[in-house]
Motif scaffolding. Sequence first.
Motif, PDB file in Angstrom:
ATOM      1  N   PRO A   1      -0.326 -10.261  48.094  1.00  0.00           N
ATOM      2  CA  PRO A   1       0.887 -11.095  48.428  1.00  0.00           C
ATOM      3  C   PRO A   1       1.083 -12.518  47.461  1.00  0.00           C
ATOM      4  O   PRO A   1       0.036 -13.094  48.050  1.00  0.00           O
ATOM      5  N   ASP A   2       1.909 -13.600  47.489  1.00  0.00           N
ATOM      6  CA  ASP A   2       1.721 -14.588  46.988  1.00  0.00           C
ATOM      7  C   ASP A   2       2.655 -15.098  47.907  1.00  0.00           C
ATOM      8  O   ASP A   2       3.576 -15.878  48.445  1.00  0.00           O
ATOM      9  N   PRO A   3       1.791 -16.368  49.257  1.00  0.00           N
ATOM     10  CA  PRO A   3       2.008 -17.175  50.096  1.00  0.00           C
ATOM     11  C   PRO A   3       2.773 -17.811  49.228  1.00  0.00           C
ATOM     12  O   PRO A   3       3.457 -18.959  49.946  1.00  0.00           O
TER      13      PRO A   3
ATOM     14  N   HIS B   1       5.198 -17.305  47.355  1.00  0.00           N
ATOM     15  CA  HIS B   1       6.871 -16.979  47.140  1.00  0.00           C
ATOM     16  C   HIS B   1       7.374 -17.595  47.905  1.00  0.00           C
ATOM     17  O   HIS B   1       6.981 -18.038  49.280  1.00  0.00           O
TER      18      HIS B   1
ATOM     19  N   GLY C   1      10.031 -18.049  50.694  1.00  0.00           N
ATOM     20  CA  GLY C   1      10.523 -17.577  51.218  1.00  0.00           C
ATOM     21  C   GLY C   1      12.479 -18.764  51.947  1.00  0.00           C
ATOM     22  O   GLY C   1      13.156 -19.466  51.809  1.00  0.00           O
TER      23      GLY C   1
ATOM     24  N   PHE D   1       5.450 -15.271  59.259  1.00  0.00           N
ATOM     25  CA  PHE D   1       4.618 -15.428  58.433  1.00  0.00           C
ATOM     26  C   PHE D   1       4.670 -16.594  57.776  1.00  0.00           C
ATOM     27  O   PHE D   1       3.709 -16.617  56.366  1.00  0.00           O
TER      28      PHE D   1
ATOM     29  N   ALA E   1       1.223 -16.728  54.979  1.00  0.00           N
ATOM     30  CA  ALA E   1       1.015 -17.610  54.003  1.00  0.00           C
ATOM     31  C   ALA E   1      -0.323 -18.207  54.130  1.00  0.00           C
ATOM     32  O   ALA E   1      -1.036 -18.379  53.039  1.00  0.00           O
TER      33      ALA E   1
ATOM     34  N   GLN F   1       8.089  -8.423  51.985  1.00  0.00           N
ATOM     35  CA  GLN F   1       8.000  -8.136  50.523  1.00  0.00           C
ATOM     36  C   GLN F   1       8.725  -9.006  49.952  1.00  0.00           C
ATOM     37  O   GLN F   1       8.981  -9.644  48.816  1.00  0.00           O
TER      38      GLN F   1
ATOM     39  N   ARG G   1       9.641 -12.117  51.315  1.00  0.00           N
ATOM     40  CA  ARG G   1       9.100 -13.244  51.750  1.00  0.00           C
ATOM     41  C   ARG G   1       7.202 -13.186  50.875  1.00  0.00           C
ATOM     42  O   ARG G   1       7.420 -14.590  50.069  1.00  0.00           O
ATOM     43  N   PHE G   2       6.924 -12.524  50.312  1.00  0.00           N
ATOM     44  CA  PHE G   2       5.625 -12.561  49.690  1.00  0.00           C
ATOM     45  C   PHE G   2       5.394 -12.076  48.219  1.00  0.00           C
ATOM     46  O   PHE G   2       4.695 -12.198  47.731  1.00  0.00           O
TER      47      PHE G   2
END
Length: 669
Positions: free
Chosen positions: A125-127, A129, A131, A172, A176, A203, A205-206
Amino acid sequence: MMSGAPSPTPRVPVLLPYPFAGPLDYAASPEGVPPPGTIVRVPLRRREVLGVVWDKPGVAPEAPADVALRPLVVLADMPPLPDDLRALIDWVAAYTLAPAGEVLAMALRIDAGGKRRRERAFARPDPDHPGPVLSPRQGDAAAALVDAVAARRFAVTLLEGVTGAGKTEVYFEAIARALKAGLQVLVLLPEIALSAQWLERFQARFGAPPAVWHSGLGPALRRDTWLAVGRGAAGVVVGARSALFLPFTTLGLIIVDEEHESGFKQEEGVIYHARDMAVVRGRLAAAPVVLASATPSLETLANVEAGRYRHLLLPARHGGAALPAVAMIDLRLDAPPRGRFLAPALVTAIRETLARGEQAMLFLNRRGYAPLTLCRACGHRLSCPHCTAWLVAHRGRGGVARLLCHHCGFETATPEICPACGAAESLVPIGPGVERITEEAQTLFPASRQLVMASDTLANAAAAQAAAAAILARRVDLIIGTQIVAKGWHFPHLTLVGVVDADLGLAGGDLRAAERSFQLLHQVGGRAGRAGAPGRVLIQSFAPEHPVMQALASGDQAAFLAAEKAARRAGHWPPYGRLASVIVSAETAAAADALAATLARALPPAQGVELFGPALAPLALLRGRHRRRLLLKARRGIPLQPVIRAWLATVAVARGARIVVDIDPMSFL
């Protein structure tokens, strides 16, 4: 010169995932004594099993020095069990009075043998990304959680927010922050099979899904997920309560969503509450813990009052949506027609909602067609031959009637004549389940597209995801469901919730009955009006004056909780006192009575400890075993485990009899 005696083979304590109270001794391999946490393969009787090198000998007797120990084999490709997980296993065993090996079994539910397929890679997961934009109130709460993660120390925070407040988006941000620091995150959900919308939000969000852990995973995926967690390759794991025992190497955050849910309590095998054990693991791993809920448990609120937990509050829905208006329907004054279960006011409200092109929901926390089948001639009730329970009528595909026990799974066809009096065609279903409400709804609203959401119809995550997709795509007009529909769903076009029988959870002697009923009905009502259109909740009850109903109608949750706290505190009931349940079971009623009476007489004097019972358990017969209940009660500061340990050590248990201890019981069946 005489040669000295040969050096003794080093002993290695190995804990096995079986009901052993402590480790067994094995001989070290030629490479030496492996460090604690190492996973090994060892002989046990005539087979080889997995085990873990343990930190201490425990209570298992050591073999005499002149007895040859059997050797072990180190599994070099298996990551070790980390220090905090081994400490958790010992802690859970001591607290629940379960054998340590039985607790270990929850951490070693993998197949380490067989030929490897390439191990699957888990997306990270990409912190960073992008949101959603948080409201100022959400931003403040998120900042507090982010700071807790950055501090890298144990702390517990209650994140309380009304339904639709955006609690998930807030925590969330803490996830992150943990990912940016290279830490792993565990998110516990009460029912992972119903996590479809949560996974979609994650998904979005990240940019990647989390790893998922639950009992429905196949052997290969289960093994690959376990290995990825143990090697640090799975950054975020969302799972059911058993995910608590995964071998995280850099655990930096634990989140327990819907922390009030009774589904976090495991009632068989090792009996434990995953919310409470998550707090313990957080302390052992020096990781912050977030407990999220719109209706926090009294246990959590008591910890807030005592200063042990921090409290963050989101008092309004996100995006300007208003909380739904709640109204009571007094079934004594607005009764449904004979043979029906929906009051005229509720029927009218549903018709108006559907006419506006909006969605409606009917909630009844009872599976099947009818909870009871009764003989009109003699009054005989059809019951399970193996349990103290009525047989529930189900009408599946084609309307074929079957009778089912929801406790043991016993199933039979509905008899043509009464087994008690022989009267023909005299057996009739009494009361409604969701199948019967669906039948009524099909008659009342024949043009509506209906969907039933119950454990009978949503057997797995894929079915739940398909149901949610149909509702979001507006291919469904009327949802009819059990408690499943209360768990975090977001359906923006749903504006009306009708509760068919709000009194259902208030019966019986459960001290948490009022609290649980309030939580469940508040949560299900919170599905209404979560977007632009205002929501309504209509609650059918024969007792609208009950404090639970009054609290729901007024929206005064604080006053209801204050009254509940006062009543519990006055009697030193949880969370202001301690309880332990002791269930005796045997193959005959006489054997169960005898063992229960022996136990009651054998309780040693203990200051501040009260014994209630023995008495018949509400489920006095379960799966063919006769059950008796004893209940221990003590003030908050008195630990019950030493008392129970010493007590049970004085009683011999005959073959075929069992004693099960439940510390901090949630169920009183």
